[in-house]
Each structure stands twice: as structure tokens, then as C-alpha cells.
Design an enzyme around this catalytic site. Structure first.
Site, short mmCIF file in Angstrom:
data_model
loop_
_atom_site.label_atom_id
_atom_site.label_comp_id
_atom_site.label_asym_id
_atom_site.label_seq_id
_atom_site.Cartn_x
_atom_site.Cartn_y
_atom_site.Cartn_z
N CYS A 5 -0.79 5.59 1.06
CA CYS A 5 -0.10 5.39 -0.23
C CYS A 5 -0.85 6.10 -1.36
O CYS A 5 -0.23 6.50 -2.35
CB CYS A 5 0.10 3.91 -0.55
SG CYS A 5 -1.43 2.97 -0.69
N HIS A 51 -2.89 -1.32 -3.12
CA HIS A 51 -1.70 -0.52 -2.87
C HIS A 51 -1.37 0.32 -4.11
O HIS A 51 -1.42 -0.17 -5.24
CB HIS A 51 -0.54 -1.44 -2.54
CG HIS A 51 0.69 -0.71 -2.11
ND1 HIS A 51 0.69 0.24 -1.12
CD2 HIS A 51 1.96 -0.77 -2.57
CE1 HIS A 51 1.90 0.71 -0.97
NE2 HIS A 51 2.70 0.13 -1.84
#
Lengths: 530, 178
Positions: free
Chosen positions: A193, A488
Site C-alpha cells: 500500500c 495502512h
């Protein structure tokens, strides 16, 4: 002789100042010059004689604001409401309306009872200062005839990259949905990510997007066999083509990952990484490839590779001796601006008008506040005194950063990951940062910072004229949520005034407020075109 | 505590207060003069815009924090703008550029790491029998890419001849798990 000065307006003189100028011209200013003195802080005042204290001619007061009449040289005080002898002076002597604040070298209109400004007066003050200053002008490069040679002009080709219109025509087809071009999820290939988030931002950086979509990358790498390293720019080109193809299913940037790992072996591993590190690595790779095909250049600020043309700016660092004012200036290229999140940054107001800042009450960090911190004069460690060329001894120095040249795309890197080598631990700073959707960079430019150091006198400082506008608009925000080790990254993109959340393969529409409330880590702004 | 001392003390403190007040006034006027100049020359920042941005930001934080307003469900289960849903682990299948095997997208990075011989785990594995393996493969280093060995092995060997990658990586092909 001076270039245009877009950052400030020439103030209108009051009737009395205008009359004075008509009658006396510069004679008063010029004869005042010899009485002016500048201290190492850059403040100008009228000379203080050791034996003679200036006193008001009416009441002999020697405190408070004292004004020196430009016509008859008499001194009057202005201690409103107790005494306004300056006004009295202008009433007793007809025509004696303009005076100079002795402690601050500012023009004063006795009748209007207000400070007034005249570019010619400031010029006279500056000339005196320049005469007194050491060879290097204490860091102020004043505009002379030939200052234009230092001016960097944006190459026409780059200006083209900012123009989206012909791009649409070249693509030749309508998007088959109501959504703007270039919205496509990127599959997470396993802890990637950090890569997807930066790719989304770069895929929508207007000049970069236009460059790749108009096929500017002509691959000169002749791959003799499959065994040669793939061309990273070709792989980036492929990602652009894939993402702008109109296909809605998520794209897996696998070939690009492979390519990037081949080019940056030290970053190649299956683990969570820093998005900023990836960003820098990508720019380096794009640049390196360019360098191989053209002759290497001396410094990055003039590099013609697309990465540097879009992201490279120039930072200026001034180191000033606190005793004599001698300043040494260095310029360094940069591709982003690193900002510290200091909890007390709202205390570092300089006097640029931030008087009633509402954020003070709430104690939140703002982008402007972080930039104030970045450009604040910082006293260098007293233990590490530096050698001053002028004083010829070791002295205390003050350092100040400013932005000499703005890039087309500005990336702010909010330093949220703190690594402490002493305690051998790292931590993440979750502190909220307010960032505006449009932003004016003028107060952080070198010309503004240096001018501020010289009392904001109306004078042409180098760097005032520029082809790049100082207004910027946000287009991508890379955010991080979670902890240092397990977090994240998500990117918010702004297309056609609508925000989209790019969370790996998932593209969703979100409202402005979600973005405003998010935890920005890398914030991308693009120069607003007129 | 006699009277004359008291008078001296108060005269002293009065004098020092007086000087302090004078200094303070001077500093205040310094600041006022600077701000006045900045305002008159139009150098001050656009305060209205800044305040508006700040207000919008505060409002946003309040509204986002309010759980009743939250439209932000866990995005792994939502439908995207194109009306698609996606599994938590990307399930597209493609061939690895390094070894040619078919790999699932969501597991590509860990596969590639082992495949290219990067990463800590990969390097640890090779130390077990690297000597024996090196002896076995040392003959193959002079062979061209399209050797009689199976396709995946040969490509891997040649490809891993990049700088920084050691001979131990040759062993990866044999010990690699599916």
C-alpha cells in the site's frame, strides 16, 4: 532598475507626504542618510550621540516616540494622549509636516498622526545599509541591471505539460463512465500500500501525467535480451496507460514492482515500507535513467529530467553572525519540503500579521504553522560556535531557511515517523495537521524572508520576479493510519473538484470533510495556473 | 525595616518600574510599527482565507468524529464507484516475470522476494546448504540463458547475475517452496 515586485503594493502617499515630495524631492532623505545606523539585526535607527540625548523641543521629554523634522531638524515627541508635540510643531511651523521616527527610521506625518511610506525613502535607507554592510550584503542580493540572468524561465515544453486541453483531444475518446479519467484501483501485492498510495498521487500530478500520456518517453534502452534490466520509465508508462485506459477493474502493478526491485535492490523486500522513501526512490530512478541518455549535469536544479522539472525546487539557507550580521548563503535543490510537527508551533509567530490566530485556542498544527517553523530563524547550538569571516573569531550564528524557487508540484513531507538513535526506538506522531485546499506560498519565499530581515523596506530584492505563481492547489493527500509497524496508507485524489479515496483496489467517492479530517503524511500541491 | 530604607526601596522600585515601562512601551511600538508597515504594504497573509480553511477543517473533524455521520464503513466490504467488490486479497493471476510461474496478485510480493532472493528469510534459507549447491551450480555459470536445465531455473540464474546478488541465490530454485 528594479524588477516587478508582485508581493506588495506601493502605498498611496497622504496629501502631506505628496506635497513634501513635490517641494523637497529627495534632498531631505539624502541628508538624513549620514545619520542612519543599522544594527546587526537589520534594524535601522538614527544615530544616538553619546553626549547628546535627543529631547523634545517643547517639553524636553526624552522618552517615548521622538520625531525628527525633515525640514528643520527639530525633535518633537508624540505621547498621545498626554502630549502630541509633533502635531504642535506642524501647526507652529507651516509646512513642517513630515518627520522621521528616530528609533525606527520610519516616516511620520504629523498632521495625519500616522506612519507613512515612500519607496524613495526606503531606497535611501537601503543604500545607506548596503554601503555599511560587508561585501556580501548580509545575504541580500539587491537587484542590479543584470539580475535577469539568474532568473529561471520555465521551458516551454514544461508549460505544455500543464495544459490539459490538448491532452483530451489526443486521447480521442470519451470516458465511458461519468467519472473522470485515470480512476482505477491498484491491487495490493502484499504490503504494497505504501507503493500504491504514492503511485496514485503521481498518476494524477498534472505535468507528470501529461508527460507520460503524450508519449514523451521514447525508450532509448535497447534491451539486448530479457536479461537486461527493464526500463523503469517504460514500466511507469505502462501503468499510466493501464490506469487511464478506462478499464475499471483494479490493476496489479506487478511488472513495475519487479522493475523497481531490480533498480533498488536495497529496498526490495516483502515488508511495510515508508511511502516517502518510495517516492524519493522513484524520482531517483526516473532521473538516473535520464542521466544515462544525456550528459550528466552539475546540479539537480537545472536537470531536465521529467522528475526534476516537475518536483525540483531550490531551498536557501542563510547563516548569520549575531554580532556583525555577516551572512553566508547556500542554495540546495530539493524535491520535497520536510516539515516537523511541533506541538508548540503556534507560538512561533513572526510578525507577519498572525495576530488573532484562531488555531491558538485549539492548539492544532497547521501547514502554515509548520512552514513558519521551517523558515523561522534558529539559533545554532551555542556550543558549536562558527567562525565568522568578518569578526575573525568564533561567534554565535543564526540559521534561516527559505524557498528560493518553487517547483511546479510541491510535496510536503510531514515528518510523522520519529527515529531516536539514542533510545533506539521509533515512534509515530499522530498529531492532527490542518492543511488548506488552496495555499499561497509567498510568505515562505526567499524574497519575503530576506525582505523581512531588512525591515520589509520597499526595495527590489532578488527573487521577486518569477514565472511561477505562488498560489497552489492540493490534488493528492497520502495518509497513514495505524501504528508505525503496522499501518495502512490511503490516498485521496481531487479530480474535477470531487474527492476520491484510493484504498488499494477500492476507489470510492468521499466528501471534502473526510479529507480535511484525515492524517496527512505526504501532501501534494500543484501550481495554480492563471 | 527603618523608614528611610523603606523610602529608598520604594523609590528604587518606582524607578525600576518606570524604566521597565519605558522599555516595554518601546518594544510594543516596535511591533506595532512593523505590523503597520506590513499591513500598509499588503504583505500580510490573507487572513480571511486562512480562517475560513481553519473553520472548515474544525467543522470537518467534528462531523467525522460523530459516529452517526460515519458513512466510512470498513472499505474492504464496500462497493467501489464502478459498482465492483473486491476480495481482501487480490485474486488476479499472472505470470511471475522472474520465474514464469502463475502467481496470485495478493501474494506476489512475498513470492517475488523469495524468487529474487531478497529479504532476510530468503537469505537465511540459503545458508543451509549453500556450499554444496554452489559446487553443483558452478559449472552452469558459463552456460547461456537457454541451458538444458528447466526453464524456470535457467532464467533465474541468469537474471540473478545482477550486482549485489551473491552466488548463494542459485540455490533458491531448488529449495523454493510453492
Amino acid at each position: 532598475m528594479s524588477g516587478r515586485n508582485p508581493t506588495y503594493t506601493n502605498p498611496e502617499p497622504c496629501k502631506h507626504l505628496a506635497d513634501y515630495k513635490l517641494k523637497y524631492g529627495f534632498s531631505g532623505y539624502n541628508s538624513l542618510q549620514k545619520s542612519l545606523n543599522t544594527n546587526p539585526n537589520g534594524r535601522t535607527a538614527m544615530n544616538r550621540s553619546q553626549s547628546n540625548i535627543p529631547r523634545c523641543s517643547f517639553c524636553s521629554a526624552h522618552q517615548g516616540r521622538l520625531y525628527f523634522c525633515l525640514i528643520c531638524s527639530s525633535v518633537s515627541c508624540c505621547l498621545v494622549p498626554d502630549s502630541n508635540h509633533a502635531l504642535l510643531h506642524s501647526q507652529t511651523e507651516i509646512g513642517h509636516e513630515i518627520a522621521v521616527d528616530m528609533e525606527r527610521a520610519e516616516l511620520f506625518c504629523c498632521v495625519c498622526c500616522d506612519q507613512v511610506y515612500d519607496p524613495d525613502f526606503d531606497k535611501a535607507v537601503m543604500f545607506k545599509k548596503i554601503l555599511e554592510m560587508p561585501r556580501n550584503n548580509n545575504g541580500a542580493e539587491v537587484c542590479k541591471e543584470k539580475c535577469n540572468k539568474r532568473r529561471k524561465v520555465i521551458p516551454k515544453s514544461l508549460k505544455d505539460y500543464m495544459n490539459v486541453n490538448d491532452l483530451v483531444l489526443k486521447m480521442g475518446r470519451e470516458p465511458n463512465s461519468c467519472f473522470p479519467w485515470g480512476l482505477r484501483g491498484l491491487s495490493n501485492l502484499g504490503n504494497t500500500c505504501f507503493m500504491n498510495s504514492v503511485l496514485q498521487a503521481l498518476l494524477h500530478a498534472p505535468p507528470l501525467r501529461n508527460y507520460f500520456l503524450t508519449d514523451r518517453h521514447r525508450c532509448r534502452t535497447s534491451r539486448k535480451s530479457l536479461l537486461d534490466k527493464p526500463c523503469l520509465r517504460c514500466d511507469i508508462n505502462d501503468i499510466f496507460s493501464a490506469v487511464y485506459s478506462g478499464v475499471p477493474s483494479p490493476f496489479s502493478p506487478a511488472r513495475f514492482l519487479y522493475s523497481w526491485w531490480r533498480h533498488s535492490p536495497n529496498l526490495a523486500s516483502y515488508e511495510q515500507q515508508d511511502a516517502h522513501e518510495f517516492f524519493i526512490s522513484m524520482l531517483d530512478q526516473i532521473h538516473e535513467k535520464e542521466e544515462q541518455t544525456r550528459s550528466p549535469l552539475k546540479d539537480n536544479s537545472d536537470c531536465q529530467c521529467i522528475a526534476h522539472m516537475v518536483f525540483s525546487g531550490v531551498l536557501r539557507s542563510d547563516v548569520t553572525c549575531t554580532t556583525c550580521g555577516f551572512t553566508s548563503t547556500t542554495y540546495d535543490p530539493c524535491v520535497d519540503i520536510p516539515l516537523d510537527l511541533d506541538p508548540s508551533d503556534h507560538f512561533s509567530k513572526n510578525v507577519t500579521g498572525k495576530s488573532t490566530n484562531p488555531s491558538e485556542e485549539e492548539d492544532i498544527s497547521t501547514l502554515g504553522g509548520c512552514l513558519d517553523l521551517f523558515t523561522r530563524p534558529e539559533k545554532l547550538d551555542s556550543d558549536l560556535k562558527l567562525y565568522c569571516q568578518q569578526c575573525q573569531v568564533r561567534r554565535d550564528f543564526v540559521k534561516q531557511m527559505s524557498i528560493r524557487r518553487l517547483p511546479l508540484v510541491l510535496c510536503f513531507h510531514i515528518k510523522r515517523f520519529e527515529h531516536s538513535p539514542i533510545r533506539k526506538m521509533s515512534k509515530k506522531i499522530d498529531r492532527f495537521l490542518q492543511f488548506p485546499f488552496t495555499f499561497d506560498m509567498t510568505p515562505y519565499l526567499s524574497s519575503s524572508i530576506v525582505r523581512n530581515r531588512f525591515e520589509n523596506r520597499i526595495f527590489a530584492f532578488e527573487g521577486d520576479e518569477s514565472d511561477i505563481s505562488t498560489e497552489f492547489e492540493v490534488f493528492a493527500v497520502v495518509t497513514h493510519s495505524g501504528k508505525l509497524e503496522s499501518g495502512h496508507y490511503v490516498t485521496y485524489l481531487r479530480l474535477r473538484n470531487q474527492w476520491y479515496k484510493c484504498d488499494d483496489a477500492w476507489i470510492t467517492q468521499v466528501s471534502d470533510r473526510v479529507v480535511r479530517a484525515s492524517q496527512g503524511y505526504l501532501i501534494y500541491y500543484v501550481q495554480k495556473m492563471p | 525595616m527603618s523608614a528611610p530604607n523603606d523610602d529608598n526601596a520604594s523609590a528604587h522600585s518606582q524607578l525600576s518600574s518606570h524604566f521597565f515601562a519605558g522599555l516595554l512601551d518601546s518594544i510594543i511600538v516596535d511591533v506595532a510599527s512593523e505590523c503597520h508597515r506590513i499591513a500598509r504594504l499588503g504583505l500580510d497573509r490573507n487572513l480571511e482565507e486562512e480562517e475560513e480553511e481553519l473553520r472548515l477543517s474544525t467543522q470537518a473533524r467534528v462531523m467525522v468524529a460523530d459516529p452517526s455521520n460515519s458513512g466510512e464503513a470498513n472499505s474492504k466490504y464496500v462497493v467501489d464507484i464502478f459498482g465492483q467488490t473486491h476480495p481482501a486479497i487480490a485474486n488476479e493471476i499472472f505470470d511471475c516475470m522472474n520465474c514464469g510461474r502463475a502467481i496470485m496478485a495478493g501474494r506476489f510480493a512475498p513470492h517475488l522476494e523469495k524468487c529474487m532472493g531478497k529479504g532476510r528469510k530468503a537469505r537465511l534459507k540459503t545458508t543451509r546448504s549453500s556450499t554444496a549447491a554452489q559446487n553443483r551450480y558452478s559449472r552452469s555459470s558459463s552456460v547461456s540463458a537457454y541451458s538444458p536445465y528447466s526453464n524456470s531455473h535457467s532464467v533465474n540464474q541468469a537474471v540473478n547475475g545482477t550486482p549485489g546478488v551473491t552466488g548463494e541465490d542459485y540455490t533458491e530454485c531448488t529449495f523454493e517452496e510453492t
